[in-house]
Design a protein around this motif. Structure first.
Motif, short mmCIF file in Angstrom:
data_model
loop_
_atom_site.label_atom_id
_atom_site.label_comp_id
_atom_site.label_asym_id
_atom_site.label_seq_id
_atom_site.Cartn_x
_atom_site.Cartn_y
_atom_site.Cartn_z
N GLU A 214 33.84 38.72 -24.96
CA GLU A 214 34.68 38.60 -24.52
C GLU A 214 34.37 37.59 -22.97
O GLU A 214 32.37 38.10 -22.64
CB GLU A 214 34.77 39.91 -23.69
CG GLU A 214 36.08 40.83 -24.69
CD GLU A 214 36.66 41.52 -23.82
OE1 GLU A 214 36.48 42.22 -22.57
OE2 GLU A 214 37.62 43.02 -24.45
N THR B 261 34.48 35.66 -19.57
CA THR B 261 35.81 35.52 -18.60
C THR B 261 34.89 34.55 -17.48
O THR B 261 33.66 34.77 -17.43
CB THR B 261 36.22 36.93 -18.05
OG1 THR B 261 34.86 37.36 -17.34
CG2 THR B 261 36.84 37.34 -19.04
N LYS B 262 36.05 33.96 -16.88
CA LYS B 262 35.85 33.15 -15.52
C LYS B 262 36.57 33.31 -14.08
O LYS B 262 38.09 34.07 -14.73
CB LYS B 262 35.95 31.46 -15.96
CG LYS B 262 37.02 30.58 -16.19
CD LYS B 262 37.09 29.47 -16.17
CE LYS B 262 38.79 28.46 -16.27
NZ LYS B 262 39.14 28.85 -14.73
N LYS B 263 36.43 33.05 -13.10
CA LYS B 263 37.20 33.03 -12.00
C LYS B 263 38.35 32.36 -11.70
O LYS B 263 38.80 31.50 -12.55
CB LYS B 263 36.53 33.10 -10.45
CG LYS B 263 37.02 33.26 -8.94
CD LYS B 263 36.70 33.23 -8.42
CE LYS B 263 36.70 34.08 -6.67
NZ LYS B 263 35.79 33.56 -5.84
N GLU B 264 39.70 32.84 -11.27
CA GLU B 264 40.87 32.10 -11.59
C GLU B 264 40.67 31.55 -10.14
O GLU B 264 40.33 32.18 -9.28
CB GLU B 264 42.04 32.86 -11.69
CG GLU B 264 42.21 34.15 -12.45
CD GLU B 264 42.46 33.39 -14.50
OE1 GLU B 264 42.93 32.14 -14.23
OE2 GLU B 264 42.26 33.44 -15.42
N LEU C 123 30.40 31.96 -15.52
CA LEU C 123 31.33 33.15 -16.79
C LEU C 123 30.61 34.12 -16.80
O LEU C 123 29.36 34.33 -17.19
CB LEU C 123 31.77 31.90 -17.80
CG LEU C 123 32.25 31.44 -17.41
CD1 LEU C 123 31.64 29.66 -16.91
CD2 LEU C 123 32.52 30.43 -19.53
N ASP C 124 31.25 34.77 -16.73
CA ASP C 124 30.24 36.61 -17.14
C ASP C 124 31.20 36.79 -19.39
O ASP C 124 32.22 36.14 -19.61
CB ASP C 124 31.84 37.32 -16.45
CG ASP C 124 30.89 37.24 -15.06
OD1 ASP C 124 29.98 37.30 -14.91
OD2 ASP C 124 32.11 37.51 -14.77
N TYR C 125 30.38 37.22 -19.33
CA TYR C 125 29.91 37.46 -20.88
C TYR C 125 29.53 39.08 -20.86
O TYR C 125 28.92 39.76 -20.32
CB TYR C 125 29.40 36.39 -22.07
CG TYR C 125 28.41 36.88 -21.61
CD1 TYR C 125 27.41 37.92 -22.64
CD2 TYR C 125 27.10 35.75 -20.82
CE1 TYR C 125 25.73 37.81 -22.16
CE2 TYR C 125 25.83 35.72 -21.00
CZ TYR C 125 25.41 37.01 -21.76
OH TYR C 125 24.13 37.19 -21.55
N THR D 39 25.90 36.87 -17.87
CA THR D 39 26.83 35.55 -17.16
C THR D 39 26.33 34.21 -17.74
O THR D 39 24.83 33.87 -18.06
CB THR D 39 26.35 35.28 -15.70
OG1 THR D 39 25.25 35.23 -15.08
CG2 THR D 39 26.68 36.83 -14.90
N TYR E 44 36.64 26.97 -21.54
CA TYR E 44 37.09 27.51 -20.62
C TYR E 44 36.92 26.23 -19.19
O TYR E 44 36.34 25.17 -18.78
CB TYR E 44 36.24 28.19 -19.65
CG TYR E 44 36.24 28.85 -20.82
CD1 TYR E 44 37.03 30.44 -21.01
CD2 TYR E 44 35.35 28.86 -21.98
CE1 TYR E 44 37.18 31.54 -21.69
CE2 TYR E 44 34.72 30.46 -22.93
CZ TYR E 44 35.95 31.04 -22.69
OH TYR E 44 36.35 32.30 -23.40
#
Length: 727
Positions: A543, A545-548, A563-565, A603, A636
């Motif tokens: 997974e 994710t990045k900040k919206e 980006l966090d993983y 990250t 992304y």
């Protein structure tokens, strides 16, 4: 209108009732799948005497012992809570069924079930019944097993030329004594094996060979044992020393016993085999940590040297070469050899212990062998199993390599007729519910097999499914029996299986067929084997994710894109890299993260410096290989909102220049403001002081001082009265 207090009390009552109901359900019933296993059975005639074989119409009593490891004895109140129903099988029942509980307390439920007054129908060898548990909320279990003492009725086979009636091969029963406990990692234990001749002819020259599963080691000096002749209704027993490895990945371990023996079929002596897989329940334990990373087993290859065609009765030597093609050393490799039916090994042992094999090295062993007096098939073989250890970090692991080495042989004349007329069984189709099977997923394996012969029927066919590491059978038996398979006809079998959570890649399943056929007035035994593959994949649970929303920054100033993983999958994600795409300056536009193991997180960071104001669109592209070595690319989008940069130093320089043009001697304007303010304050202070001084002087002027020229008056002289008044 509803009363809120009444509704609230009703809800609390229902919640408490639900908790009490769940608490009343036994743990074994609520959390585990029921799994009854037949341990042994005893067949006696109605007069109480044990019987070796039964024919059509025979009346017997059948006593069955089984254990259900998923149910505790304490979960069953009494034997009356058990509901036993016999199903349609090879027996009809005229008597009653009795059940007795043999265990107690928290022990696994052990039962003895006695089916009284059964009559054998003369067809098949099956016994089926259902067992229900009245005190547990679980479905009925269906139990099926084979009664090998059953001798089916068939017309005598008579050779029209010799008038010799064929004798049937002995029926062999291979069992083990019950183990009292579940095997622990690293534990040494003894298995007592029993081989019973349930037929009517002697088992001559029996030889037993043993094969253990991956997490068990055979401690005997040899993997085979020569047994004395076993006469009808006699049992030969022996003990084997085994040891479990320190790490056990699969709770279902096994000991496979293959017995090769000769018997007289009425016209000649023939040789055949009987095989049984004895299950051993073990407690799983694996070490997880940094020391286990990079734990791929060394790759190896087994080959044989050049060999001419072997004829019946020949004695020959086979040179087998083991080559380490991997990057780690193979420690204590042991080569186990299993020849096909027409070959035999003349060595003292069918296994060879080799010295350690470093990467790139080879070891060659010479095996002395002999072909039997009759070779029925041109393609004979040696099945080689290489067990070895290797280092994974600080841990020592176990691995196995299997190879099928073909030995070319010339078919003897006595066997050529049987070989030419031999019917073959092939797998015509199989499916597993889709294109792939996810690791940890249960699936139904459907197999269809086909008798390719146009002239000969197949009898007494046994299908054995042997799964390799990565999948396991969860509810069905790995063997099935088919009494009759006509020519050009097919049968199907569905087996419920499960892919292990750590499995990945293609998993091989071995399908072995053993059967009988009649040609030229004689009965022959034959076997064949096919391998099928089930592709198992690890679900991609990597997974990112990045900040919206957009990132707000300033022109010419650094901004951070993060980006966090986290890897939530069971396997390692390999060759992870990230690249930023777009018209923007970056400290580094490419980041290489390498391999990310299961459970690891972190990250992905980029530092960019936008040169233009306004909204800028960028893309972060992440590339990696999942646990199945498939390349995955994810993109992304990132939006930068760049504001204009304001240089305050220019403003200060302009003020300085304006001050010079005004003749202020280069002093900034704000300095003159401060000086003016200070001067104003000083003026106010001076004015106030002057006013105060003026008032003081006025007071002084109003005061009358005495004349300095006036003579002082004598103290003793009294003043005149007029003078005193003036004072």
């Amino acid at each position: 209108m509803h009363n809120p207090l009444a509704l609230k009390l009703t809800g609390m009552f229902l919640a408490v009732l639900m908790v009490l109901t769940l608490a009343a359900i036994p743990a074994g019933a609520a959390g585990e799948q029921s799994d009854p296993q037949v341990i042994s059975y005893e067949l006696t005639s109605t007069n109480g005497r044990s019987t070796v074989s039964i024919g059509s119409g025979s009346k017997v009593d059948l006593k069955v012992k089984l254990v259900n490891t998923a149910i505790k004895t304490s979960d069953i109140a009494s034997a009356s809570d058990l509901d036993i129903n016999k199903l349609l099988d090879s027996f009809t029942q005229n008597g009653t069924t009795q059940v007795h509980i043999d265990s107690s307390g928290d022990e696994p439920l052990a039962l003895t079930i006695n089916f009284q007054d059964l009559t054998y129908t003369g067809s098949g060898q099956s016994c089926r019944f259902m067992i229900g548990y009245k005190s547990l909320s679980i479905p009925y279990d269906e139990v099926f097993f084979t009664v090998k003492e059953c001798v089916e009725y068939r017309e005598p086979i008579v050779d029209e030329y010799t008038q010799i009636i064929e004798r049937q091969a002995p029926v062999v029963e291979i069992t083990r004594d019950r183990l009292n406990t579940v095997i622990e990692p690293g534990q040494q234990f003894i298995v007592n094996v029993n081989i019973k001749n349930c037929g009517s002819t002697d088992m001559m020259e029996p030889v037993a060979k043993f094969t253990v599963s991956d997490d068990i080691v055979l401690l005997e000096g040899s993997s085979s044992r020569v047994l004395p002749r076993i006469r009808p209704d006699k049992t030969e027993s022996f003990s084997l020393s085994l040891m479990a490895l320190d790490e056990i990945e699969n709770p279902s371990q096994s000991l496979t016993v293959e017995v090769s023996f000769a018997y007289n079929n009425g016209s000649s002596t023939v040789r055949t085999t009987a095989t049984e897989k004895l299950n051993i329940q073990a407690k799983t334990f694996t070490k997880n940590g940094d020391d286990d990373k990079d734990a791929d087993a060394p790759q190896a290859r087994i080959s044989r040297q050049a060999l001419g065609k072997i004829s019946a009765g020949d004695t020959f030597t086979v040179g087998l070469t083991v080559e380490n093609t991997g990057e780690r050393a193979m420690i204590s490799p042991r080569l186990k050899l299993t020849p096909s039916d027409s070959l035999m090994i003349l060595e003292d042992s069918s296994s060879k212990l080799l010295s350690d094999i470093a990467p790139g090295e080879k070891r060659t062993v010479n095996i002395k062998m002999k072909a039997l007096d009759e070779i029925k098939a041109a393609s004979q073989a040696i099945d080689c199993a290489l067990d070895y250890k290797y280092m994974a970090g600080n841990n020592k692991k176990q691995a196995t390599l299997e190879e099928h080495i073909v030995i070319p042989c010339a078919v003897s004349e006595s066997g050529s007729g049987a070989e030419k007329g031999k019917p073959n069984v092939i797998v015509s189709s199989y499916s597993y519910g889709g294109e792939q099977v996810a690791a940890g997923q249960s699936f139904a394996l459907s197999v269809s097999f086909y008798n390719t012969s146009d002239e000969i029927n197949i009898e007494n066919l046994i299908l054995t499914v042997e799964p390799a590491e990565g999948v396991t059978i969860i509810s069905d038996s790995n063997t099935s029996f088919y009494k009759f398979l006509p020519k050009n006809d097919s049968r199907s079998r569905v087996i419920r299986m499960k892919a292990m959570p750590t499995a990945a890649g293609p998993v091989k399943l071995s399908l072995k067929f053993t059967y009988e056929y009649v040609t030229g007035g004689k009965r022959y035994e034959a076997s064949s084997e096919e391998n099928i593959t089930v592709p198992v994949y690890q679900p991609d649970r990597f997974e990112i994710t990045k900040k919206e929303g957009e990132l707000v920054g300033t022109q010419f100033e650094e901004m951070y894109i993060t980006l966090d993983y986290v890897n939530k999958g069971k396997g390692t994600v390999s060759n992870v890299s990230a690249e930023i795409e777009g018209d923007v300056e970056a400290v580094s536009s490419f980041v290489n993260l390498g391999n990310i193991e299961s459970g690891k997180s972190g990250t992905i960071d980029f530092i960019v410096t936008p040169q233009e104001i306004g909204v800028q669109e960028l893309t972060v592209k992440v590339t990696y290989e999942d646990a199945d070595e498939n390349e995955v690319v994810r993109e992304y989008p990132v939006t930068l909102n760049v504001e204009e940069y304001v240089d305050y130093s220019d403003m200060y320089d302009e003020e300085y220049d304006d001050a010079e043009e005004g003749g202020s001697g280069g002093v900034p304007f704000y300095v003159w403001i401060i000086i003016a303010a200070a001067a104003a304050v000083a003026v106010i202070v001076i004015v106030k002081r002057r006013k105060k001084k003026k008032k003081s002087l006025e007071k002084v002027n109003d005061f009358k001082w005495e004349d300095d020229d006036e003579e002082p008056q004598d103290e003793n002289t009294a003043p005149e009265s007029g003078e005193e008044e003036s004072k």
